[in-house]
Design a protein around this motif. Structure first.
Motif, PDB file in Angstrom:
ATOM      1  N   THR A  16       0.845  -1.198   0.000  1.00 23.70           N
ATOM      2  CA  THR A  16       0.000   0.000   0.000  1.00 23.70           C
ATOM      3  C   THR A  16       0.882   1.249   0.000  1.00 23.70           C
ATOM      4  N   LEU A  17       0.329   2.345  -0.483  1.00 24.57           N
ATOM      5  CA  LEU A  17       1.083   3.590  -0.564  1.00 24.57           C
ATOM      6  C   LEU A  17       1.267   4.219   0.812  1.00 24.57           C
ATOM      7  N   LEU A  18       0.190   4.263   1.607  1.00 23.70           N
ATOM      8  CA  LEU A  18       0.271   4.890   2.926  1.00 23.70           C
ATOM      9  C   LEU A  18      -0.824   4.330   3.822  1.00 23.70           C
ATOM     10  N   ASN A  19      -0.459   4.009   5.039  1.00 27.23           N
ATOM     11  CA  ASN A  19      -1.418   3.531   6.032  1.00 27.23           C
ATOM     12  C   ASN A  19      -1.290   4.418   7.272  1.00 27.23           C
ATOM     13  N   LEU A  20      -2.097   5.477   7.318  1.00 28.13           N
ATOM     14  CA  LEU A  20      -1.976   6.471   8.387  1.00 28.13           C
ATOM     15  C   LEU A  20      -2.225   5.873   9.771  1.00 28.13           C
ATOM     16  N   GLU A  21      -3.103   4.897   9.846  1.00 23.80           N
ATOM     17  CA  GLU A  21      -3.468   4.332  11.147  1.00 23.80           C
ATOM     18  C   GLU A  21      -2.277   3.683  11.838  1.00 23.80           C
ATOM     19  N   SER A  22      -1.377   3.088  11.059  1.00 21.40           N
ATOM     20  CA  SER A  22      -0.242   2.368  11.647  1.00 21.40           C
ATOM     21  C   SER A  22       1.067   3.142  11.562  1.00 21.40           C
ATOM     22  N   ILE A  23       1.016   4.426  11.170  1.00 25.07           N
ATOM     23  CA  ILE A  23       2.237   5.228  11.085  1.00 25.07           C
ATOM     24  C   ILE A  23       2.979   5.313  12.425  1.00 25.07           C
ATOM     25  N   PRO A  24       2.281   5.491  13.576  1.00 26.81           N
ATOM     26  CA  PRO A  24       3.020   5.545  14.851  1.00 26.81           C
ATOM     27  C   PRO A  24       3.850   4.290  15.120  1.00 26.81           C
ATOM     28  N   THR A  25       3.285   3.114  14.802  1.00 25.94           N
ATOM     29  CA  THR A  25       4.036   1.869  14.978  1.00 25.94           C
ATOM     30  C   THR A  25       5.238   1.830  14.050  1.00 25.94           C
ATOM     31  N   ALA A  26       5.049   2.251  12.806  1.00 26.66           N
ATOM     32  CA  ALA A  26       6.148   2.268  11.841  1.00 26.66           C
ATOM     33  C   ALA A  26       7.268   3.184  12.313  1.00 26.66           C
ATOM     34  N   ILE A  27       6.906   4.374  12.797  1.00 25.11           N
ATOM     35  CA  ILE A  27       7.917   5.321  13.270  1.00 25.11           C
ATOM     36  C   ILE A  27       8.694   4.742  14.448  1.00 25.11           C
ATOM     37  N   SER A  28       7.982   4.120  15.379  1.00 31.08           N
ATOM     38  CA  SER A  28       8.641   3.537  16.547  1.00 31.08           C
ATOM     39  C   SER A  28       9.656   2.474  16.142  1.00 31.08           C
ATOM     40  N   LEU A  29       9.283   1.645  15.181  1.00 31.21           N
ATOM     41  CA  LEU A  29      10.194   0.587  14.725  1.00 31.21           C
ATOM     42  C   LEU A  29      11.346   1.158  13.903  1.00 31.21           C
ATOM     43  N   TYR A  30      11.095   2.224  13.158  1.00 27.24           N
ATOM     44  CA  TYR A  30      12.184   2.897  12.439  1.00 27.24           C
ATOM     45  C   TYR A  30      13.180   3.499  13.435  1.00 27.24           C
ATOM     46  N   ILE A  31      12.675   4.062  14.503  1.00 28.14           N
ATOM     47  CA  ILE A  31      13.539   4.690  15.503  1.00 28.14           C
ATOM     48  C   ILE A  31      14.452   3.664  16.165  1.00 28.14           C
ATOM     49  N   VAL A  32      13.928   2.436  16.381  1.00 24.30           N
ATOM     50  CA  VAL A  32      14.741   1.372  16.973  1.00 24.30           C
ATOM     51  C   VAL A  32      15.994   1.111  16.143  1.00 24.30           C
ATOM     52  N   CYS A  33      15.898   1.347  14.833  1.00 29.27           N
ATOM     53  CA  CYS A  33      17.027   1.074  13.940  1.00 29.27           C
ATOM     54  C   CYS A  33      18.246   1.949  14.237  1.00 29.27           C
ATOM     55  N   PHE A  34      18.046   3.059  14.926  1.00 25.75           N
ATOM     56  CA  PHE A  34      19.158   3.987  15.174  1.00 25.75           C
ATOM     57  C   PHE A  34      19.327   4.212  16.677  1.00 25.75           C
ATOM     58  N   ALA A  35      19.515   3.096  17.377  1.00 20.28           N
ATOM     59  CA  ALA A  35      19.540   3.130  18.839  1.00 20.28           C
ATOM     60  C   ALA A  35      20.945   3.017  19.420  1.00 20.28           C
ATOM     61  N   GLY A  36      21.957   3.558  18.728  1.00 20.70           N
ATOM     62  CA  GLY A  36      23.324   3.366  19.204  1.00 20.70           C
ATOM     63  C   GLY A  36      23.982   4.579  19.839  1.00 20.70           C
ATOM     64  N   HIS A  37      23.230   5.643  20.119  1.00 17.15           N
ATOM     65  CA  HIS A  37      23.845   6.883  20.581  1.00 17.15           C
ATOM     66  C   HIS A  37      24.633   6.778  21.897  1.00 17.15           C
ATOM     67  N   PRO A  38      24.223   5.962  22.856  1.00 22.39           N
ATOM     68  CA  PRO A  38      25.014   5.882  24.088  1.00 22.39           C
ATOM     69  C   PRO A  38      26.462   5.451  23.881  1.00 22.39           C
ATOM     70  N   VAL A  39      26.752   4.809  22.754  1.00 19.37           N
ATOM     71  CA  VAL A  39      28.122   4.354  22.513  1.00 19.37           C
ATOM     72  C   VAL A  39      28.908   5.325  21.633  1.00 19.37           C
ATOM     73  N   VAL A  40      28.250   6.335  21.070  1.00 24.39           N
ATOM     74  CA  VAL A  40      28.919   7.289  20.181  1.00 24.39           C
ATOM     75  C   VAL A  40      30.103   7.988  20.855  1.00 24.39           C
ATOM     76  N   PRO A  41      29.968   8.500  22.085  1.00 25.56           N
ATOM     77  CA  PRO A  41      31.124   9.145  22.717  1.00 25.56           C
ATOM     78  C   PRO A  41      32.314   8.202  22.902  1.00 25.56           C
ATOM     79  N   THR A  42      32.054   6.924  23.162  1.00 22.69           N
ATOM     80  CA  THR A  42      33.130   5.973  23.358  1.00 22.69           C
ATOM     81  C   THR A  42      33.878   5.721  22.046  1.00 22.69           C
TER      82      THR A  42
END
Length: 405
Positions: A194-220
């Motif tokens: 499908t082109l866009l599913n507005l109802e499930s966008i919050p879930t999609a965003i949350s799972l996309y955010i998980v993909c970039f969860a490495g910031h605590p190790v950046v300073p090291t």
């Protein structure tokens, strides 16, 4: 504790080269989000890919903000040091709670991940103990815990950390295997989605955010480099490679299975195809090699609450680790909903650690909040995006979890 957070090979006695720093940076961000990003795309639709790219850009920028914080105070060595420099002891305590809560939930997710994929391979497996019968997925969670138990008894995880560092290669193997299944396994790439599913966008965003969860190790990673002047290039390389890999996995998987994509893409793959078996068995190695590394910082934080003469006793340290293993097994047994758990991790803990905290740290340390400019507006926009995404994602994730239960 901060030396053992999340990713191995970032704290070494010898300074790392640019290429090793690139490897460490990519390993920090390219992880188990690979398995859920196809489900995120199927939830949000094709247009939601633009949100994945937007999140990548914003988290790359917040990574640079952490670098700026360290440049302003050479005494800063870790993510927790930045928190303490910005907001004192109370700020450091809050960050410790957030980081360890995230690690604890990810450890639970690893058990669920292992149980789901083993159940995929052996769907009729059950465990019978007297009159008690434990079915498929739950039985594999318990078996996985027994396999992991010896690594929990190792108080020195340096060797295991090197094994876990193969995460980058594991993700690339999984991607190549998925492509091979589509090309040669009789699946093809004909699903439209499908082109866009507005109802499930919050879930999609949350799972996309998980993909970039490495910031605590950046300073090291920054402090481990021989020449920190190249850190921005290292971070850019890591984010570009990570984003390309996530995007390719999501697009290929969505073209293969469309709206039928499971919470973990490996659950869609046919078990009678060699390429699929390679992907599944590679996935099975991730929890075994990473679980102990995820839980160790949590155990160390708990030990910090005891007096010196108690926390130095070996049996106390072992009991804490065994208790953590048992508690994660119980939760994974009762709530085996991987996608909901990962969405909660993304919408609450990763939002804080990768969006909100770096921005607030930089604003407070630099004093930029005292005068308005375009960069301040951009930083406040990232904070606002994180808060809105966190609230909507948490509500959506908890709703999905209640429905699943």
């Amino acid at each position: 504790m901060e030396d053992e957070l999340r990713i191995p090979l970032t704290t070494t006695r010898t300074r790392s080269s640019v290429w090793k720093a690139c490897f460490n940076g990519t390993n920090a961000f390219l992880g188990i989000g690979l398995l859920t990003v196809p489900y995120a795309l199927s939830s949000g639709g094709w247009l939601s890919l633009s949100l994945l790219l937007l999140i990548a850009v914003m988290t790359f920028y917040t990574g640079l903000l952490l670098k700026r914080c360290m440049d302003m105070d050479p005494s800063i060595k870790t993510y927790l040091d930045i928190a303490e420099r910005a907001f004192g002891k109370n700020g450091k305590i809050i960050v410790i709670i957030v980081m360890n809560s995230e690690l604890y939930l990810v450890a639970i997710g690893l058990l669920i991940l292992e149980g789901d994929n083993l159940c995929k391979l052996f769907p009729d497996f059950t465990v019978k103990i007297g009159t008690l019968t434990i079915q498929g997925q739950q039985s594999f969670v318990i078996i996985t815990a027994l396999i992991i138990l010896p690594s929990m008894l190792l108080l020195d995880l340096s060797i295991l950390s090197y094994v876990s560092a193969t995460g980058v290669f594991s993700c690339l193997i999984i991607l190549c295997s998925i492509v091979c299944v589509g090309m040669f396994g009789g699946v093809g790439f004909s699903a439209k989605g499908t082109l866009l599913n507005l109802e499930s966008i919050p879930t999609a965003i949350s799972l996309y955010i998980v993909c970039f969860a490495g910031h605590p190790v950046v300073p090291t990673i920054y402090t481990s480099m021989q020449d920190t002047r190249h850190f921005s290039k290292v971070l850019l390389f890591s984010f570009v490679l990570t984003t390309i890999t996530y995007t390719a996995t999501a697009v290929v998987s969505y073209l293969m299975y469309g709206e039928d994509v499971e919470s973990q893409i490996t659950l869609n793959l046919p078990t009678d195809v060699i390429a699929a078996q390679v992907a599944i068995y590679t996935t099975l190695l991730i929890p075994i090699t990473r679980y102990a590394l995820m839980v160790t910082p949590v155990a160390n934080a708990i030990e910090g609450g005891f007096s010196e003469n108690i926390k130095t006793r070996k049996w106390v340290r072992l009991m804490i680790r065994i208790a953590l293993l048992i508690s994660t097994v119980i939760i994974a047994y009762v709530f085996p909903y991987y996608e909901s758990l990962m969405a909660i991790v993304g919408s609450v803990f990763v939002v804080l650690a990768s969006f909100v905290f770096p921005c607030l740290f930089y604003l407070n340390i630099s004093g930029m909040y005292r005068s308005w400019n375009y960069e301040l507006v951009a930083i406040l926009g990232i904070v606002l995006f994180g808060i809105v995404a966190g609230v909507l994602g948490t509500y959506s994730s908890v709703s999905d979890l209640v429905q699943n239960m």
